[in-house]
Design a protein around this motif. Structure first.
Motif, mmCIF file in Angstrom:
data_model
loop_
_atom_site.group_PDB
_atom_site.id
_atom_site.type_symbol
_atom_site.label_atom_id
_atom_site.label_comp_id
_atom_site.label_asym_id
_atom_site.label_seq_id
_atom_site.Cartn_x
_atom_site.Cartn_y
_atom_site.Cartn_z
ATOM 1 N N VAL A 96 43.123 38.667 42.309
ATOM 2 C CA VAL A 96 41.946 38.077 41.617
ATOM 3 C C VAL A 96 41.929 36.771 41.928
ATOM 4 N N PRO A 97 40.328 35.773 42.067
ATOM 5 C CA PRO A 97 39.892 34.980 42.049
ATOM 6 C C PRO A 97 40.884 34.155 41.354
ATOM 7 N N GLU A 98 41.671 32.219 41.164
ATOM 8 C CA GLU A 98 41.612 31.426 40.958
ATOM 9 C C GLU A 98 40.395 31.368 40.108
ATOM 10 N N LYS A 99 39.850 31.039 40.303
ATOM 11 C CA LYS A 99 38.339 30.963 39.318
ATOM 12 C C LYS A 99 38.063 31.685 38.142
ATOM 13 N N GLU A 100 38.638 32.489 38.244
ATOM 14 C CA GLU A 100 38.189 34.371 37.346
ATOM 15 C C GLU A 100 39.126 34.602 36.681
ATOM 16 N N GLN A 101 40.205 33.913 37.087
ATOM 17 C CA GLN A 101 42.007 34.090 36.414
ATOM 18 C C GLN A 101 41.859 33.785 34.528
ATOM 19 N N LYS A 102 41.178 32.615 34.106
ATOM 20 C CA LYS A 102 41.457 32.520 33.188
ATOM 21 C C LYS A 102 40.290 33.353 32.195
ATOM 22 N N HIS A 103 38.873 34.111 32.438
ATOM 23 C CA HIS A 103 38.223 35.014 32.236
ATOM 24 C C HIS A 103 38.228 36.118 31.818
ATOM 25 N N ILE A 104 39.869 36.930 32.359
ATOM 26 C CA ILE A 104 39.996 38.366 32.781
ATOM 27 C C ILE A 104 40.265 38.738 31.518
ATOM 28 N N PHE A 105 40.319 38.075 30.529
ATOM 29 C CA PHE A 105 41.378 38.715 29.323
ATOM 30 C C PHE A 105 40.089 38.597 28.563
ATOM 31 N N GLU A 106 39.423 38.757 28.224
ATOM 32 C CA GLU A 106 38.142 37.922 27.561
ATOM 33 C C GLU A 106 37.283 39.634 27.768
ATOM 34 N N ARG A 107 36.471 39.596 26.464
ATOM 35 C CA ARG A 107 36.198 41.568 26.301
ATOM 36 C C ARG A 107 35.185 41.328 27.710
ATOM 37 N N PHE A 108 34.655 42.762 27.833
ATOM 38 C CA PHE A 108 33.763 42.735 28.110
ATOM 39 C C PHE A 108 33.755 42.127 30.045
ATOM 40 N N TYR A 109 34.450 41.724 30.141
ATOM 41 C CA TYR A 109 34.749 40.379 31.678
ATOM 42 C C TYR A 109 35.005 41.245 32.526
ATOM 43 N N ARG A 110 34.072 41.672 33.840
ATOM 44 C CA ARG A 110 34.242 41.945 35.202
ATOM 45 C C ARG A 110 34.397 41.069 36.121
ATOM 46 N N VAL A 111 35.909 40.971 37.507
ATOM 47 C CA VAL A 111 35.265 40.127 38.418
ATOM 48 C C VAL A 111 34.458 41.189 39.177
ATOM 49 N N GLU A 112 33.927 40.080 40.079
ATOM 50 C CA GLU A 112 32.540 40.046 40.795
ATOM 51 C C GLU A 112 31.989 41.464 40.840
ATOM 52 N N LYS A 113 30.480 41.098 40.491
ATOM 53 C CA LYS A 113 29.768 42.768 41.137
ATOM 54 C C LYS A 113 30.181 44.000 41.435
ATOM 55 N N SER A 114 30.304 42.928 42.910
ATOM 56 C CA SER A 114 30.320 43.615 44.003
ATOM 57 C C SER A 114 31.342 44.745 44.046
ATOM 58 N N ARG A 115 32.430 44.389 43.250
ATOM 59 C CA ARG A 115 34.076 44.792 43.493
ATOM 60 C C ARG A 115 33.697 45.813 42.061
#
Length: 346
Positions: free
Chosen positions: A280-299
């Protein structure tokens, strides 16, 4: 009627009353007519000056009332602006303070509503994509079988693919149901019982037995803690481990190992699940526990998912008095660590 008009009317009424009294006094010879004119003139001048003085004294209050009126109209239009520079009279200053507090609360409520609406729109968009993909795949493969385009040797492969897509649809339904159940049961107390750590790990891994075997995964388990059991909610802990392990399998390639390690301190046990996947990219790590949040659209197009699993897991962990943390690096994998108290407070 406006306050300014009320002030003018009150002084006008007082002046009229004085004139009537003077008129009857002259009529019944209580005092001379010349004196009556002088008294009347004095009263007119006095009332005029009194009105001007009162108006000047009331002017700050009138301005404050106009400010409150303007801000109320703006608030009705959705502009959450605070009222400033109202210091007198004291009652209006207190009213302005209460108004500002109400504005803050309303703004917070409206922001929560907007966020909830945005989440709903995001969920609908994601589900539309996630449901459409397996449904289209199932339909096309069934049509191929019915049209006789699949020979006997390929038929098991097609049926297995259909089964996998059906399981994917079932997982989407389960995740949405979990969110609803988690939100509804927030106020309910957990059912605390003795939970053996090795047994619950085996139970969680059994759900993925077929996938682990198919993908030739090496599951490495290391139990370093001296405490073989804890007192917690068994169902909640199982759901946390299930979601974390599912996440590790989803975002790492077949053939790569999954490491599970358990350790403890004075009051908590920690279970870490490590994969060697995309990370998980560092900038995304603080958001991954948010509801409906998904890392990178392509991924997400490659791996799918609703962005609910980690949100649900953290909700349950916090309800049990624990927490979940992540340590990750892009291209090297992720380690999710679940911390739970050895005894949940009932």
């Amino acid at each position: 009627m406006k306050l300014r008009s009320l002030i003018l009317l009150s002084y006008g009424f007082a002046l009229s009353l004085v004139i009537v009294i003077v008129f009857f006094s002259v009529k019944y010879m209580l005092f001379q007519q010349g004196i009556a004119y002088i008294v009347t003139l004095i009263m007119v001048i006095a009332c005029t000056f009194a009105f001007i003085l009162s108006y000047l004294l009331f002017l700050p209050a009138l301005r404050s009332i106009r400010k409150l009126s303007r801000q109320s109209r703006k608030l009705a239009q959705g502009h959450f602006e605070k009222i400033r520079d109202i210091r007198s009279p004291k009652e209006l200053a207190e009213l302005a303070e209460d108004f500002n507090h109400m504005t803050e609360r309303l703004e917070e409520s409206f922001n929560q509503i907007r966020k909830s609406e945005d989440e709903k729109k995001t969920m609908i968009a994601q589900l539309s994509h996630d449901i459409k993909t397996p449904v289209t795949s199932i339909r096309s493969q069934i049509e191929a079988i019915l049209d006789g385009m699949v020979d006997d040797e390929e038929r098991p492969v097609y049926l297995e693919s259909i089964q996998n897509q059906a399981m994917r649809l079932s997982q989407l339904t389960d995740e949405l149901l979990e969110v609803t159940t988690t939100q509804e049961n927030k106020k309910h107390k957990p059912v605390v019982r003795k939970v053996w750590i090795d047994k619950i790990l085996v139970a969680a891994l059994n759900s993925f037995q077929v996938q682990i075997k198919t993908e030739k995964r090496d599951i490495q388990i290391e139990l370093k803690g001296k405490t073989p059991f804890i007192y917690t909610d068994e169902e909640g802990m199982n759901r946390i481990l299930h979601n974390i392990i599912a996440n590790a399998l989803k975002y790492s390639d077949p053939g790569t190992p999954i490491k599970i390690q358990e350790k403890e301190n004075d009051h908590f046990i920690q279970i870490s699940v490590q994969d060697f996947g995309v990370g998980v990219p560092e900038k995304e790590q603080k958001h991954i526990f948010e509801r409906f949040y998904r890392v990178e659209k392509s991924r997400n197009q490659k791996y799918g998912g609703t962005g609910l699993g980690l949100f649900i897991s953290l909700e349950i962990a916090e309800k049990l008095g624990g927490n979940i943390t992540v340590r990750s690096k892009s291209g090297e994998g992720s380690t999710f660590t679940v911390s739970l108290p050895k005894r949940v407070k009932e």
